[in-house]
Design an enzyme around this catalytic site. Structure first.
Site, PDB file in Angstrom:
ATOM      1  CE  LYS A  73      -3.888   2.059   2.592  1.00 41.18           C
ATOM      2  NZ  LYS A  73      -4.802   1.915   3.733  1.00 41.18           N
ATOM      3  CB  SER A 148      -8.206   3.730   2.556  1.00 40.11           C
ATOM      4  OG  SER A 148      -7.366   3.132   3.521  1.00 40.11           O
ATOM      5  CB  SER A 172      -8.450   0.867   5.473  1.00 37.63           C
ATOM      6  OG  SER A 172      -9.140   2.059   5.268  1.00 37.63           O
TER       7      SER A 172
HETATM    8  N1  GLN Z   1     -13.197   4.303   5.809  1.00 36.47           N
HETATM    9  C1  GLN Z   1     -12.692   4.772   7.067  1.00 36.47           C
HETATM   10  C2  GLN Z   1     -12.271   6.217   6.925  1.00 36.47           C
HETATM   11  O1  GLN Z   1     -12.526   6.755   5.924  1.00 36.47           O
HETATM   12  C3  GLN Z   1     -11.556   3.907   7.515  1.00 36.47           C
HETATM   13  C4  GLN Z   1     -10.315   4.172   6.796  1.00 36.47           C
HETATM   14  C5  GLN Z   1      -9.162   3.340   7.258  1.00 36.47           C
HETATM   15  O2  GLN Z   1      -9.305   2.328   7.906  1.00 36.47           O
HETATM   16  N2  GLN Z   1      -7.976   3.820   6.942  1.00 36.47           N
HETATM   17  O3  GLN Z   1     -11.733   6.805   7.777  1.00 36.47           O
END
Ligand code: GLN
Length: 484
Positions: A73, A148, A172
């Site tokens: 990532k 994400s 995410s």
């Molecule tokens: N979707 C969540 C956010 O937008 C979690 C994102 C994540 O785990 N990095 O914050």
């Protein structure tokens, strides 16, 4: 024999050991596969097969991940490679060091070769917030892969990565794994060093694997876990073999079904698949017990106070002086800061910084931030109480299957609700895994559904054993998307 790129990590390693093919063969097959399918998926931001092939030539296949290519990532630093967090803010930035997880992967023989797309600074649930490209779901390329870590999950599903690392602050790793039909593990807070992961919300962030099988996730966790003097929140624990409970069954395992995780408004087909999976676990010998996590409905609200507060502090470093995009010809210092940040950050990141600054500001701190911390304690206590009765919890990973690209971009609240079943895990610091449990039909597409198992803090070995037992009995991990 199936294509090389169809193999799981453990199958790949077995092939290396039998001398059927080499790590260089695996990398070349991967490179060809990425060239063939990534134009349709757009999971990768960049890749470097020249360096990777040089590493593969020298790979020691007897190491724990010897010769295994792992995609990374774009929030995790790899020495000399770009690390943009899919933001314009970090365009052109080259990592001056390896994150601890990367040094550990290298020491175990694994080969990082490519950078995967994500929501900007890991803020989002669809990977649409990347400043560079929109990754598409391999099961239906008109749909999002989740986020994400959308690039990390989509690449594994499309057989253009064997396994990847993602990061999980509120879901995410698990949510994109669910939406792409692969396996994603969020380790307990403190299990894996965060050193070299670009910080979003430091009390919630954890790095973890996304792979085709639970077994592969366990093998990667074996390598990346452990105390690190560079991260004071990493825990000093006796070393553990996370594959120790794989290959077992569910006889006598107590699985709790949190009643608050079956809410009105969730996709009824997703609910039906998850309920069928719970029944399957029961047939496999698990005892199913209803439990309650009474503070669940506060989790999303609490998360969007704590995560944004921490993000507003963490992202303050991107000011165009020491880090980040620098605006041209500033009139004065204030203009320099304002324009550098305005030009560098996308709109979701700005929204989070503004929210986080607000909840920390004097006069509102007690009402929002402090109160959110208190409710966080109650949420954590809910899990502690539940784990007195059960070995693990079983529930949906996401209330919905993959939605259409563009469908929710103008509706942040609806987007935030994509994480209602994953966020509390991070607030409580416990571990969670998503494994595929079936499909739903939307229009003409078959879309995967994720089943989530949650374990108490530092109980990964047992959690992985449970997920593996379900996975082998259900057989969904062998299914692959036909669009690519
Ligand atoms: N979707 C969540 C956010 O937008 C979690 C994102 C994540 O785990 N990095 O914050």
């Amino acid at each position: 024999m199936s294509e090389l790129t169809d193999l799981s990590i453990s199958e790949l390693q077995a092939g290396f050991r039998r001398g059927e093919f080499t790590p260089s063969d695996a990398l070349r097959a991967l490179e060809a596969r990425i060239s063939a399918v990534d134009p349709a998926i757009d999971a990768y931001l960049s890749r470097d097969f020249q360096t990777a092939l040089a590493a593969a030539e020298k790979a020691d296949i007897n190491l724990p991940l010897g010769g295994v290519p792992i995609g990374i990532k774009d929030a995790i630093n790899v020495l000399g490679e770009s690390c943009t967090c899919s933001s314009k803010m970090l365009a052109g930035f080259k990592s001056p060091y390896d994150a601890t997880v990367i040094s550990k992967l290298r020491a175990a023989g694994a080969i990082p070769y490519g950078r995967l797309n994500m929501d900007e600074f890991a803020m989002g649930s669809s990977t649409e917030n990347s400043a560079y490209k929109k990754t598409r779901n391999p099961w239906d390329t008109t749909r999002i892969p989740g986020g994400s870590s959308g690039g990390s999950a989509a690449s594994v599903a499309a057989r253009e990565a064997f396994a990847t690392l993602g990061s999980d602050t509120g879901g995410s790793i698990r949510q994109p794994a669910a939406l792409c039909g692969v396996v994603g593990l969020k380790p307990s807070y403190g299990r894996v060093s965060r050193y070299g992961l670009v910080a979003f919300a430091s009390s919630l962030d954890q790095i973890g694997p996304i792979a085709r099988t639970t077994k592969d996730c366990a093998s990667i966790l074996n390598v990346i876990a452990g105390k690190d003097s560079h991260d004071s929140t990493s825990l000093d624990l006796p070393s553990e073999d996370f594959t120790a409970k794989l290959g077992g069954d569910l006889k006598g395992v107590k699985l709790g079904v949190p009643k608050e995780y079956f809410v009105d408004g969730m996709n009824p087909q997703v609910r039906a698949q998850v309920e069928a999976a719970i029944k399957r676990c029961q047939e496999l010998g698990a005892e199913i017990i209803e439990v309650s996590l009474p503070h669940t409905s506060y989790a999303v609200g609490v998360y969007y106070i704590i995560a944004t507060a921490e993000a507003s502090a963490n992202l303050a470093r991107f000011d165009g002086v020491r880090y980040g995009h620098r605006a041209k010809n500033p009139r004065d210092l204030l203009d320099h800061y304002m324009r550098s940040r305005d030009e560098g950050f996308g709109s979701e990141v700005k929204r989070r910084i503004i929210l986080g600054t607000y909840v920390l500001s004097s006069g509102y701190y007690d009402a929002y931030y402090l109160r959110a911390q208190k409710v966080r304690t109650l949420i954590r206590q809910d899990f502690t109480n539940a784990f007195e009765k059960v070995d693990a919890l079983i529930c949906p990973t996401s209330p919905d299957a993959a939605f259409k690209i563009g469908e929710r971009v103008d509706d942040p609240l609806r987007m935030y609700l994509a994480d209602i079943f994953t966020i509390a895990t991070n607030l409580a610091g416990i571990c969670g895994i998503s494994v595929p449990c079936g499909f739903v039909k939307e229009e003409d597409s078959h879309l995967p559904v994720g089943l989530q198992f949650l374990g108490k803090a530092l109980d990964e070995t047992r959690l992985l054993g449970i997920a593996d037992a379900y996975e082998r009995a259900s057989g969904f991990t062998t299914q692959r998307p036909q669009t690519v």
